[in-house]
Design a protein around this motif. Structure first.
Motif, PDB file in Angstrom:
ATOM      1  N   ALA A 124     -15.749  22.082  47.554  1.00 17.94           N
ATOM      2  CA  ALA A 124     -15.393  21.386  49.077  1.00 17.94           C
ATOM      3  C   ALA A 124     -16.716  21.072  49.800  1.00 17.94           C
ATOM      4  N   ALA A 125     -17.656  21.933  49.755  1.00 23.49           N
ATOM      5  CA  ALA A 125     -18.889  21.724  50.292  1.00 23.49           C
ATOM      6  C   ALA A 125     -19.581  20.622  49.833  1.00 23.49           C
ATOM      7  N   VAL A 126     -19.646  20.019  48.429  1.00 25.26           N
ATOM      8  CA  VAL A 126     -19.929  18.912  48.086  1.00 25.26           C
ATOM      9  C   VAL A 126     -19.463  17.681  48.358  1.00 25.26           C
ATOM     10  N   ALA A 127     -17.968  17.839  48.553  1.00 23.85           N
ATOM     11  CA  ALA A 127     -17.188  16.958  48.690  1.00 23.85           C
ATOM     12  C   ALA A 127     -17.609  16.244  50.195  1.00 23.85           C
ATOM     13  N   ALA A 128     -17.931  17.350  51.033  1.00 27.60           N
ATOM     14  CA  ALA A 128     -18.352  16.997  52.379  1.00 27.60           C
ATOM     15  C   ALA A 128     -19.635  16.533  52.651  1.00 27.60           C
ATOM     16  N   GLY A 129     -20.289  16.347  51.398  1.00 26.55           N
ATOM     17  CA  GLY A 129     -21.590  15.843  51.387  1.00 26.55           C
ATOM     18  C   GLY A 129     -22.790  16.861  51.648  1.00 26.55           C
ATOM     19  N   ARG A 130     -22.443  18.028  51.490  1.00 30.53           N
ATOM     20  CA  ARG A 130     -23.590  18.986  51.441  1.00 30.53           C
ATOM     21  C   ARG A 130     -24.092  19.296  50.116  1.00 30.53           C
ATOM     22  N   SER A 131     -25.461  19.496  50.481  1.00 32.57           N
ATOM     23  CA  SER A 131     -26.158  20.205  48.970  1.00 32.57           C
ATOM     24  C   SER A 131     -25.831  21.579  48.801  1.00 32.57           C
ATOM     25  N   VAL A 132     -25.506  21.992  47.697  1.00 26.63           N
ATOM     26  CA  VAL A 132     -25.347  23.332  47.252  1.00 26.63           C
ATOM     27  C   VAL A 132     -25.907  24.056  46.302  1.00 26.63           C
ATOM     28  N   ALA A 133     -26.339  25.169  46.381  1.00 19.44           N
ATOM     29  CA  ALA A 133     -26.839  26.076  45.223  1.00 19.44           C
ATOM     30  C   ALA A 133     -26.046  27.214  45.138  1.00 19.44           C
ATOM     31  N   VAL A 134     -25.812  27.816  43.876  1.00 25.70           N
ATOM     32  CA  VAL A 134     -25.311  28.935  43.790  1.00 25.70           C
ATOM     33  C   VAL A 134     -26.137  29.895  42.938  1.00 25.70           C
ATOM     34  N   LEU A 135     -26.403  31.186  43.602  1.00 32.47           N
ATOM     35  CA  LEU A 135     -27.350  32.027  42.836  1.00 32.47           C
ATOM     36  C   LEU A 135     -26.675  33.258  42.485  1.00 32.47           C
ATOM     37  N   LYS A 136     -26.675  33.485  41.187  1.00 34.19           N
ATOM     38  CA  LYS A 136     -26.120  34.704  40.382  1.00 34.19           C
ATOM     39  C   LYS A 136     -27.346  35.588  40.253  1.00 34.19           C
ATOM     40  N   PRO A 137     -27.655  36.635  40.895  1.00 37.32           N
ATOM     41  CA  PRO A 137     -28.703  37.518  40.507  1.00 37.32           C
ATOM     42  C   PRO A 137     -28.863  38.040  39.462  1.00 37.32           C
ATOM     43  N   ALA A 138     -27.536  38.640  38.729  1.00 38.18           N
ATOM     44  CA  ALA A 138     -27.535  39.280  37.519  1.00 38.18           C
ATOM     45  C   ALA A 138     -26.462  38.982  36.680  1.00 38.18           C
ATOM     46  N   GLN A 139     -26.552  38.395  35.400  1.00 40.31           N
ATOM     47  CA  GLN A 139     -25.624  37.975  34.521  1.00 40.31           C
ATOM     48  C   GLN A 139     -25.517  39.104  33.522  1.00 40.31           C
ATOM     49  N   THR A 140     -24.267  39.687  33.391  1.00 38.65           N
ATOM     50  CA  THR A 140     -24.449  40.576  32.360  1.00 38.65           C
ATOM     51  C   THR A 140     -23.173  40.093  31.209  1.00 38.65           C
TER      52      THR A 140
END
Length: 239
Positions: free
Chosen positions: A25-41
């Motif tokens: 939804a944020a990308v569609a609104a023209g915003r730049s987005v990052a997702v942070l996954k601190p720990a992947q198990t």
């Protein structure tokens, strides 16, 4: 809102799909987005993790993972058993803060529930949210038992003086039972926060194009969407 912390009431509640929907939804609104996954198990090097899945579904998203542990356990346990360094809240906050200088929105996706430990001596997603001064979005299941886990999570957030933005149902059943339908009205009451979306069961199996086309319609305006909790809840109550 530059940084949003996303937690679940437990495992397998649709947290990654909900994170992807907020990102889309944020990308569609023209915003730049990052997702942070601190720990992947539970994954080996080279396998697709939760942050990668968010990027696959949402589109032009920067995906960052701080640590990966091979066994499907709580991060603290998985790190100890693998003989690897744990991720601490200060590292999460520092990484999210750096991403926030380069993106309009940073989504920090936790592991399991709010109080899952990232290190043996402590350190939780709640600690990272406090360091960041960021609101927390809770992803809950739809059916029987969700009221208890949602209220416990909400109470803990308030006891730590953290901002609960709202609740999203991570997987709304195609054929909801009575408990699920009633829970739509009860979830915001027990959480003391608004219901901000409901992602249909199987959303993560949609093609990326179909997922992006429908993401905003599954989220409330507070999350950049068009979904209306009142009308959705009313429709669900009809025989």
């Amino acid at each position: 809102m530059t940084v949003l912390v996303i937690t679940g009431t437990g495992t397998e509640v649709g947290k990654t799909v909900a994170t992807a929907a907020v990102a889309a939804a944020a990308v569609a609104a023209g915003r730049s987005v990052a997702v942070l996954k601190p720990a992947q198990t539970g994954l080996l090097p080279g396998e697709r993790g939760d942050a990668d899945e968010v990027a696959r579904l949402a589109g032009a998203v920067t995906a960052v993972e701080l640590a990966r542990y091979p066994e499907p356990l709580a991060p603290a346990t998985a790190a100890r058993r693998a003989g690897l360094a744990p991720v601490r809240p200060e590292q999460m906050a520092e990484a999210a803060g750096k991403l926030a200088t380069e993106h309009d929105l940073v989504l920090v996706e936790g592991a399991g529930g709010l109080l899952v430990r990232f290190a043996d001596e402590g350190g939780t997603l709640a600690d990272a949210a406090r360091l960041l001064g960021a609101p927390v979005l809770v992803v809950a299941s739809a059916g029987l038992g969700t009221l208890n886990t949602t209220e416990l999570t909400a109470r803990e957030l308030r006891s730590q003086r953290l901002d609960l933005l709202g609740v999203v149902v991570g997987s709304w059943p195609n054929d909801p039972d009575l408990a699920s339908r009633c829970n739509l009205a009860d979830l915001p009451r027990v959480a003391g926060a608004p219901l901000l979306g409901a992602l249909p069961e199987g959303s993560g199996r949609l093609t990326p194009a179909a997922f992006r086309a429908t993401a905003a319609s599954r989220l409330a305006p507070r999350l950049g969407g068009t979904w209306d909790a009142r009308s959705f809840t009313a429709a669900a109550q009809r025989p």
